[in-house]
Design a protein around this motif. Sequence first.
Motif, PDB file in Angstrom:
ATOM      1  N   MET A  30      62.584  41.777  39.979  1.00 35.84           N
ATOM      2  CA  MET A  30      63.618  42.475  40.742  1.00 35.84           C
ATOM      3  C   MET A  30      64.693  41.440  41.060  1.00 35.84           C
ATOM      4  O   MET A  30      64.369  40.386  41.622  1.00 35.84           O
ATOM      5  N   ASP A  31      65.897  41.717  40.642  1.00 33.19           N
ATOM      6  CA  ASP A  31      67.002  40.761  40.801  1.00 33.19           C
ATOM      7  C   ASP A  31      66.644  39.408  40.190  1.00 33.19           C
ATOM      8  O   ASP A  31      66.984  38.354  40.730  1.00 33.19           O
ATOM      9  N   GLY A  32      65.912  39.444  39.070  1.00 31.96           N
ATOM     10  CA  GLY A  32      65.556  38.219  38.354  1.00 31.96           C
ATOM     11  C   GLY A  32      64.369  37.468  38.916  1.00 31.96           C
ATOM     12  O   GLY A  32      63.949  36.466  38.349  1.00 31.96           O
ATOM     13  N   ARG A  33      63.811  37.937  40.037  1.00 32.94           N
ATOM     14  CA  ARG A  33      62.664  37.260  40.653  1.00 32.94           C
ATOM     15  C   ARG A  33      61.385  38.020  40.340  1.00 32.94           C
ATOM     16  O   ARG A  33      61.353  39.253  40.441  1.00 32.94           O
ATOM     17  N   PRO A  34      60.314  37.319  39.995  1.00 32.55           N
ATOM     18  CA  PRO A  34      59.047  37.998  39.743  1.00 32.55           C
ATOM     19  C   PRO A  34      58.510  38.626  41.031  1.00 32.55           C
ATOM     20  O   PRO A  34      58.525  37.994  42.082  1.00 32.55           O
ATOM     21  N   ILE A  35      58.089  39.894  40.929  1.00 29.62           N
ATOM     22  CA  ILE A  35      57.540  40.560  42.117  1.00 29.62           C
ATOM     23  C   ILE A  35      56.152  41.143  41.880  1.00 29.62           C
ATOM     24  O   ILE A  35      55.428  41.433  42.826  1.00 29.62           O
ATOM     25  N   ALA A  36      55.784  41.347  40.637  1.00 29.99           N
ATOM     26  CA  ALA A  36      54.483  41.949  40.352  1.00 29.99           C
ATOM     27  C   ALA A  36      54.064  41.585  38.939  1.00 29.99           C
ATOM     28  O   ALA A  36      54.864  41.118  38.136  1.00 29.99           O
ATOM     29  N   GLU A  37      52.797  41.821  38.672  1.00 33.56           N
ATOM     30  CA  GLU A  37      52.264  41.584  37.341  1.00 33.56           C
ATOM     31  C   GLU A  37      51.494  42.821  36.903  1.00 33.56           C
ATOM     32  O   GLU A  37      50.715  43.374  37.673  1.00 33.56           O
ATOM     33  N   LEU A  38      51.761  43.256  35.674  1.00 31.40           N
ATOM     34  CA  LEU A  38      51.027  44.377  35.096  1.00 31.40           C
ATOM     35  C   LEU A  38      50.115  43.816  34.021  1.00 31.40           C
ATOM     36  O   LEU A  38      50.567  43.107  33.130  1.00 31.40           O
ATOM     37  N   ARG A  39      48.832  44.120  34.110  1.00 25.20           N
ATOM     38  CA  ARG A  39      47.882  43.642  33.105  1.00 25.20           C
ATOM     39  C   ARG A  39      46.850  44.715  32.842  1.00 25.20           C
ATOM     40  O   ARG A  39      46.589  45.565  33.703  1.00 25.20           O
ATOM     41  N   PRO A  40      46.246  44.690  31.662  1.00 28.99           N
ATOM     42  CA  PRO A  40      45.237  45.700  31.345  1.00 28.99           C
ATOM     43  C   PRO A  40      44.044  45.583  32.284  1.00 28.99           C
ATOM     44  O   PRO A  40      43.697  44.488  32.729  1.00 28.99           O
ATOM     45  N   VAL A  41      43.446  46.709  32.573  1.00 30.11           N
ATOM     46  CA  VAL A  41      42.219  46.730  33.367  1.00 30.11           C
ATOM     47  C   VAL A  41      41.107  46.166  32.490  1.00 30.11           C
ATOM     48  O   VAL A  41      41.018  46.482  31.299  1.00 30.11           O
ATOM     49  N   ALA A  42      40.285  45.330  33.073  1.00 28.22           N
ATOM     50  CA  ALA A  42      39.177  44.746  32.313  1.00 28.22           C
ATOM     51  C   ALA A  42      38.277  45.863  31.789  1.00 28.22           C
ATOM     52  O   ALA A  42      37.929  46.792  32.526  1.00 28.22           O
ATOM     53  N   GLY A  43      37.962  45.774  30.529  1.00 23.98           N
ATOM     54  CA  GLY A  43      37.123  46.792  29.905  1.00 23.98           C
ATOM     55  C   GLY A  43      35.691  46.724  30.379  1.00 23.98           C
ATOM     56  O   GLY A  43      35.230  45.700  30.890  1.00 23.98           O
ATOM     57  N   ARG A  44      35.019  47.811  30.227  1.00 20.44           N
ATOM     58  CA  ARG A  44      33.602  47.823  30.580  1.00 20.44           C
ATOM     59  C   ARG A  44      32.832  47.072  29.514  1.00 20.44           C
ATOM     60  O   ARG A  44      33.184  47.062  28.347  1.00 20.44           O
ATOM     61  N   GLY A  45      31.742  46.463  29.906  1.00 21.09           N
ATOM     62  CA  GLY A  45      30.909  45.720  28.973  1.00 21.09           C
ATOM     63  C   GLY A  45      30.230  46.650  27.978  1.00 21.09           C
ATOM     64  O   GLY A  45      30.084  47.843  28.217  1.00 21.09           O
ATOM     65  N   LEU A  46      29.847  46.090  26.864  1.00 23.83           N
ATOM     66  CA  LEU A  46      29.158  46.866  25.838  1.00 23.83           C
ATOM     67  C   LEU A  46      27.672  46.943  26.144  1.00 23.83           C
ATOM     68  O   LEU A  46      27.106  46.045  26.767  1.00 23.83           O
ATOM     69  N   THR A  47      27.057  47.995  25.670  1.00 23.50           N
ATOM     70  CA  THR A  47      25.614  48.128  25.831  1.00 23.50           C
ATOM     71  C   THR A  47      24.918  47.166  24.878  1.00 23.50           C
ATOM     72  O   THR A  47      25.508  46.694  23.896  1.00 23.50           O
ATOM     73  N   ALA A  48      23.658  46.904  25.155  1.00 28.99           N
ATOM     74  CA  ALA A  48      22.881  46.034  24.275  1.00 28.99           C
ATOM     75  C   ALA A  48      22.812  46.617  22.869  1.00 28.99           C
ATOM     76  O   ALA A  48      22.906  45.887  21.875  1.00 28.99           O
ATOM     77  N   ALA A  49      22.687  47.913  22.766  1.00 31.24           N
ATOM     78  CA  ALA A  49      22.614  48.553  21.446  1.00 31.24           C
ATOM     79  C   ALA A  49      23.909  48.342  20.662  1.00 31.24           C
ATOM     80  O   ALA A  49      23.877  48.046  19.461  1.00 31.24           O
TER      81      ALA A  49
END
Length: 78
Positions: A30-49
Amino acid sequence: MDKVSVRELRNNGGRVLQRVADGETLTVTMDGRPIAELRPVAGRGLTAAALLQRWRRLPIVDAARLRADLARVMDSAL
């Protein structure tokens, strides 16, 4: 990390969020200053199978060929 302005986020929100969904992390400014960060939500882990299924599809590594390839590209002076 790429930057997007609040205006760009407002006007092109769908495109910006698709970039995040594709794995990018973006800094919102905003007005050239960083105000927030958008990042992907961490994925769920995979099953053992699922992990075992992926593991079974991995190619077999020939240790002798790997060593030969490494010897060819490595500098022995290190």
